[in-house]
Design a protein around this motif. Structure first.
Motif, PDB file in Angstrom:
ATOM      1  N   SER A 228      -3.896   2.278  -3.305  1.00 20.37           N
ATOM      2  CA  SER A 228      -3.665   3.544  -2.624  1.00 20.37           C
ATOM      3  C   SER A 228      -4.814   4.487  -2.892  1.00 20.37           C
TER       4      SER A 228
ATOM      5  N   VAL B 156       0.842  -1.185   0.000  1.00 20.59           N
ATOM      6  CA  VAL B 156       0.000   0.000   0.000  1.00 20.59           C
ATOM      7  C   VAL B 156       0.885   1.245   0.000  1.00 20.59           C
TER       8      VAL B 156
ATOM      9  N   PHE C 228       1.090   4.728   1.107  1.00 17.34           N
ATOM     10  CA  PHE C 228       0.282   5.400   2.120  1.00 17.34           C
ATOM     11  C   PHE C 228       0.786   6.786   2.489  1.00 17.34           C
TER      12      PHE C 228
ATOM     13  N   THR D 272      -3.422   8.820   2.506  1.00 19.70           N
ATOM     14  CA  THR D 272      -2.238   9.652   2.723  1.00 19.70           C
ATOM     15  C   THR D 272      -2.569  10.864   3.583  1.00 19.70           C
TER      16      THR D 272
END
Length: 743
Positions: A234, A210, A212, A239
């Protein structure tokens, strides 16, 4: 559409059952492909990467910073790098880093490894990972995964050097507090020549890689990731949320330098994280392949990227891990507003009875889903285990999903009953857009999870002006898009956050259901009690399953350390069990020692039992000099004495008013309220000298802990009795010798 309540009942139940099935199957739908036995030349070879990792980790013993075991890993790592034709350099530094949010400072001697491919001059793209482990585990995934990926990519570029500089950084001391990365950005001359970094981490040992975390603004980062990722996992909500969390990786140190950054990690398999189960055998080769392909693709895209101009912020999400949908952040906001306006317009034109009820039903569904799941979770939490979802997370996930379905049905039955379907649909989309707009102010990256479906819905409203029959099909397409975009995000959130966040998962599941549920009802919404009864029964069954499934298993053990804690001043000792707060000690251990909940200074709430005292060497802190400061405080030079310990912790009381630490000419400000814990790990801490600035000139009682990895022989019975479904974690089993010193 037929207005018969009985047919509406059946359609609604079937639709919600289909959505629940889709949620349950999300993990399978996003499953990773099998490992390719013979990839094409120049592509990532998983089997070769795992073979490299096996040679580097050797006997797979824990290798924390500045230990003999870490020396051995580093030498094997250097040998592999040299065998590829590189000339690696070791950067040796004693590094300290303050972590103000934890009122903690960490120090250790670190040895970073750097080597380069391609030209030696110019701005470089950097690939980073760390090679140290925690004391409790061998680091097969954390960060053996990163080491294996980095070595395999280095091998690829050793045969086909890039036309732009590529720097490989393997940091040390990450687990102690990002000490290697901190040393790199502060002291390494190469740190000023980096344009972008790809960092590899692991918080588990299976599942997808992933992405992130990025830098901000992120348009260059995401352009490279979208081009090279292949099968991306993602989204920008992830994020943005990560920016709000206290979690850290080496990227935390890289971002202030202005690097473009892509941080990639595994997140599934949390029960093995930082434990003896973090082995190469438990590391899923498919996850290694996926991580390697993501990293290699991103590195190539960054190396081939044009010269960076002005950047902007974009929002993005993968679509079923097949491609990355990316739009400028402002455009996603505009799409939210368009969807909100279209829903309001459709609501006004919708007609039908009970308009107020139609408008209130969607928020009632979201609130009720969280409340139902919270109450269900309270029932499940009556069991003695604190991490009741640990070994079987699907049980609590099912509770969340069924709570959402029940909330939707209850709202449709008791709030919407008799209202016009078109207004209910418009209200559902209005509130869906309102939730997206609310997220815009908290985490703008979340807008991408709402905007595409809202744009499709708005198109449907416009088309419906001239072709009413087509509007229904477009609304169905928009509702399907909600499921496609939000279900994987819910799946990843459940992996990363665990069953304790089930009420939040229930609200997201309801958010998926809200736009779809009214579509299958008659023009006037009417339901019988049958769906309410069916959903209630399903919730009872899922709560029962979550209550009775094992919380821990041998494969997914309870995190539990056994500690022998010695008070050298009082000449007393205790056995202490760390682990989930509030749990009773396992019966097998309670038969050996009378463990009871106890507050232990410096360790928190633990389960403790009296133990026979055995004298042990006490750590100490010597004050070599003390000088008054202009503000009435003092500046002291201290020397640490480990007394054979592997790690020393110096606990400075609030009254001391700790301000900053000075080491190697660098000053780290503590922040906080004056209390501070100084941790120093490894051999170089013995006789290490550090300067500390204090606000208070008066001496105070400081507590000093010497931490020895491992237990005395008298712990043999406890170790033998520890259940198979319990395992050491983080620092692991340890002997802790405490003393007080007036400083």
């Amino acid at each position: 559409m037929d207005a018969s309540p009985r047919r509406s009942d059946l359609r609604l139940v079937l639709l919600l059952a289909a959505i629940l099935g889709a949620l349950a199957l999300t993990g399978f739908a996003l499953s990773l492909p099998k490992v390719e036995p013979a990839p094409r030349p120049g592509e990532f070879d998983t089997n070769d990467a795992l073979a490299l990792l096996s040679r580097v980790l050797g006997d797979e013993r824990p290798h924390s910073v500045d230990t003999l075991a870490n020396d051995a890993v580093r030498e094997r790592l250097l040998a592999e790098i040299r065998a590829m034709g590189y000339a690696p350099e070791v950067r040796d530094d004693f590094s300290c880093r303050a972590m103000a949010k934890y009122s903690m400072t960490a120090c250790a001697r670190v040895r970073n490894i750097v080597f380069r491919a391609g030209p030696q001059d110019g701005e470089a793209v950097m690939l980073a990972a760390h090679y140290d482990s925690v004391p409790a585990g061998p680091g097969g995934a954390d960060d053996g995964l990163g080491v294996s990926v980095e070595l395999e990519i280095a091998k690829i570029f050793s045969k086909a050097p890039p036309t732009k500089p590529l720097l490989f950084l393997v940091t040390d001391g990450e687990e102690m507090g990002l000490l290697g990365a901190h040393s790199f950005v502060r002291n390494d001359p190469l740190a000023g020549d980096i344009a972008a970094v790809v960092n590899i981490e692991a918080r588990g040992d299976k599942g997808p890689a992933v992405m992130f975390q990025t830098s901000a603004p992120n348009s260059a980062d995401i352009a490279a990731f979208a081009k090279g990722a292949g099968r991306p996992f993602s989204n920008s909500m992830m994020t943005d949320i990560y920016r709000l969390l206290p979690n850290d990786t080496d990227v935390t140190e890289f971002l202030p330098k202005g690097y473009d950054a892509l941080n990639i990690a595994l997140g599934d398999g949390l029960s093995h994280y930082h434990t003896p189960h973090d082995t190469i055998a438990n590391l899923d080769p498919r996850s290694v392949q996926h991580t390697g392909r993501q990293a290699l693709g991103a590195i190539r895209a960054l190396l081939n990227a044009p010269a960076k101009g002005a950047e902007h912020e974009v929002v993005f999400t993968d679509i079923l891990s097949r491609f990355l949908l990316t739009v400028p952040q402002w455009l996603a906001g505009a799409m939210l507003l368009v969807g909100l306006g279209a829903a309001a317009f459709s609501y006004v034109r919708g007609g039908g009875a009970r308009p107020l009820r139609a408008s209130l039903a969607p928020p009632a569904m979201l609130v009720a889903s969280g409340v139902f799941c919270w109450l269900a979770q309270k029932l499940v939490a009556l069991r003695p285990e604190a991490l009741y979802w640990y070994a079987h997370p699907l049980a609590m996930e099912a509770v969340a999903w069924v709570s959402a379905a029940l909330a939707v049905i209850v709202a449709l039955k008791f709030i919407v009953d008799g209202a016009g379907r078109q207004r209910v649909i418009a209200s559902a989309w209005f509130w869906f857009a309102a939730v997206g707009a609310a997220f815009w102010f908290i985490a703008p990256g979340a807008s991408i999870l709402f905007a595409p479906a809202l744009l499709v819905y708005a198109i449907g409203v416009a088309v419906g002006m001239v072709a009413p029959a087509a509007k229904r099909w477009i609304e169905m397409l928009a509702a399907l898009l909600v499921l496609i975009v939000l279900a994987p995000s819910l799946y990843l959130s459940e992996i990363m956050l665990g069953g304790g966040a089930a009420p939040a998962f229930a609200i997201v599941a309801a958010l998926i259901m809200v736009p779809a549920a009214p579509l299958v009802l008659g023009e006037e919404v009417r339901l019988n009690f049958a769906p309410v009864i069916a959903a209630s029964a399903a919730l009872v069954l899922t709560v029962g399953a979550a209550f009775f499934v094992p919380a821990y298993t041998k494969a997914d053990p309870e995190p539990m350390n056994i500690q022998y804690v010695v008070d050298a001043d009082q000449q007393k000792a205790e056995w202490v069990l760390s682990g989930p707060a509030g749990e009773p000690a396992p019966r097998a251990l309670s038969k050996i020692a009378d463990f009871k909940p106890t507050d232990i200074a410096g360790l928190g709430r633990r389960r403790a039992a009296a133990a026979d005292y055995v004298a042990a060497p006490s750590p100490s802190v010597a004050v070599l000099s003390s000088a008054a400061t202009t503000d009435g405080g003092r500046r002291i030079l201290i020397e640490l004495h480990m007394a054979g310990a592997d790690m020393i912790s110096v606990l400075m009381p609030k009254e001391a008013g700790a301000v900053s630490l000075i080491s190697g000419g660098e000053t780290d400000n503590f922040g906080g309220d004056g209390s501070q814990t100084l941790n120093c790990a490894g051999r170089a801490c013995d006789d290490a000298r550090l300067e500390i600035v204090l606000k208070n000139a008066e001496p105070q009682d400081w507590r000093v802990l010497g931490i020895h990895f491992g237990l005395p022989e008298s712990a043999a019975a406890l170790l033998a009795a520890r259940p198979d479904d319990a395992s050491p974690i983080q620092t692991g089993d340890a002997t802790i010798v405490e003393t007080k010193i007036k400083i």
